[in-house]
Design an enzyme around this catalytic site. Structure first.
Site, PDB file in Angstrom:
ATOM      1  N   ASP A  36       0.838  -1.207   0.000  1.00  0.00           N
ATOM      2  CA  ASP A  36       0.000   0.000   0.000  1.00  0.00           C
ATOM      3  C   ASP A  36       0.871   1.254   0.000  1.00  0.00           C
ATOM      4  OD1 ASP A  36      -2.112   1.768   0.286  1.00  0.00           O
ATOM      5  OD2 ASP A  36      -2.359   1.398   2.424  1.00  0.00           O
ATOM      6  N   GLU A  70      -3.175  10.391  -1.347  1.00  0.00           N
ATOM      7  CA  GLU A  70      -4.365   9.545  -1.252  1.00  0.00           C
ATOM      8  C   GLU A  70      -4.719   9.294   0.206  1.00  0.00           C
ATOM      9  OE1 GLU A  70      -6.362   5.415  -1.086  1.00  0.00           O
ATOM     10  OE2 GLU A  70      -4.601   6.240  -0.096  1.00  0.00           O
ATOM     11  N   GLU A  71      -3.684   9.061   1.012  1.00  0.00           N
ATOM     12  CA  GLU A  71      -3.907   8.757   2.422  1.00  0.00           C
ATOM     13  C   GLU A  71      -4.446   9.954   3.199  1.00  0.00           C
ATOM     14  OE1 GLU A  71      -3.813   5.806   3.319  1.00  0.00           O
ATOM     15  OE2 GLU A  71      -2.277   4.696   2.230  1.00  0.00           O
ATOM     16  N   ASP A  97      -4.580  -0.314  -6.333  1.00  0.00           N
ATOM     17  CA  ASP A  97      -4.331   0.006  -4.922  1.00  0.00           C
ATOM     18  C   ASP A  97      -4.262  -1.304  -4.140  1.00  0.00           C
ATOM     19  OD1 ASP A  97      -4.003   1.199  -2.493  1.00  0.00           O
ATOM     20  OD2 ASP A  97      -5.898   2.284  -2.483  1.00  0.00           O
TER      21      ASP A  97
END
Length: 208
Positions: A36, A70-71, A97
């Site tokens: 990830d 994204e996080e 992802d």
């Protein structure tokens, strides 16, 4: 970070993306994020390289993207979509992802989930055909919905009506942990998922 292979039709675009950020460092420990989402980023780069080395100009223009933040809430991909201009030019988007690990229930190391927009009505048939024709030996779990949502970058495209594909191999005990290391990757399954994505993108770029 963006790259492009210009197609014969410049105003029809397919976006292949994955987020390259992870959780950084805390108390001196680095969260490396091998699954990830280094896995997804490598998948995008591999597809871009393979398509470039084909030496064949695609019908539709291909954009390859490594998204940031994204996080933090899909900030990079959302910014791209909002700033793109005419969003109707984006005919499809593929999101990678977490595509390199075995989930707890994947005892044979073959499972991958494919979430897709119902607008891409031939998705199941096409992926089954590729899976069988090229002996990828993947167990594909399909989920077709009108507008796929969730916490990954495909949602930035889906919310404005762009049809999406999202490949994902599931949760594991190292999710958002500093133990998400490369030695735990199922390299064989990972490679086959990248190959499947390549086949989908070439098909989408060429079909009428």
């Amino acid at each position: 970070v963006l790259g492009m292979i210009e197609g014969e039709i410049s105003d029809e675009v397919i976006v292949v993306g994955a987020h390259y950020d992870h959780l950084g460092k805390y108390n001196g420990i680095v969260w490396n994020g091998a699954d990830d989402n280094a896995s997804g980023t490598v998948g995008v780069l591999s597809i871009a390289r393979a398509l470039q080395e084909l030496g064949i100009k695609p019908k539709r223009t291909l954009i390859f993207a490594a998204w940031t933040a994204e996080e933090k809430g899909l900030i990079g991909s959302r910014y791209f979509v909002d700033q793109f201009g005419n969003q109707r030019k984006i005919v499809a988007s593929l999101n990678y992802d977490m595509i390199s690990r075995n989930s707890r229930r994947d005892t044979e190391g073959r499972q991958v989930s494919l979430v897709y927009s119902n607008a891409l009505e031939n998705t199941r048939a096409i992926n089954d055909e590729f899976n069988n024709k090229y002996n990828l030996n993947l167990e594909i779990n399909y989920s077709g919905v009108d507008r796929p949502s969730g916490g990954s970058d495909h949602s930035s495209f889906s919310r404005v009506g762009v049809p999406v594909l999202w490949y994902f191999t599931g949760m594991h005990e190292d999710y958002h942990m500093p133990s998400d290391h490369a030695e735990k990757i199922n390299w064989d399954k990972f490679a086959r998922i990248v190959q499947l994505g390549f086949l989908n993108i070439w098909h989408l770029s060429q079909e009428e």
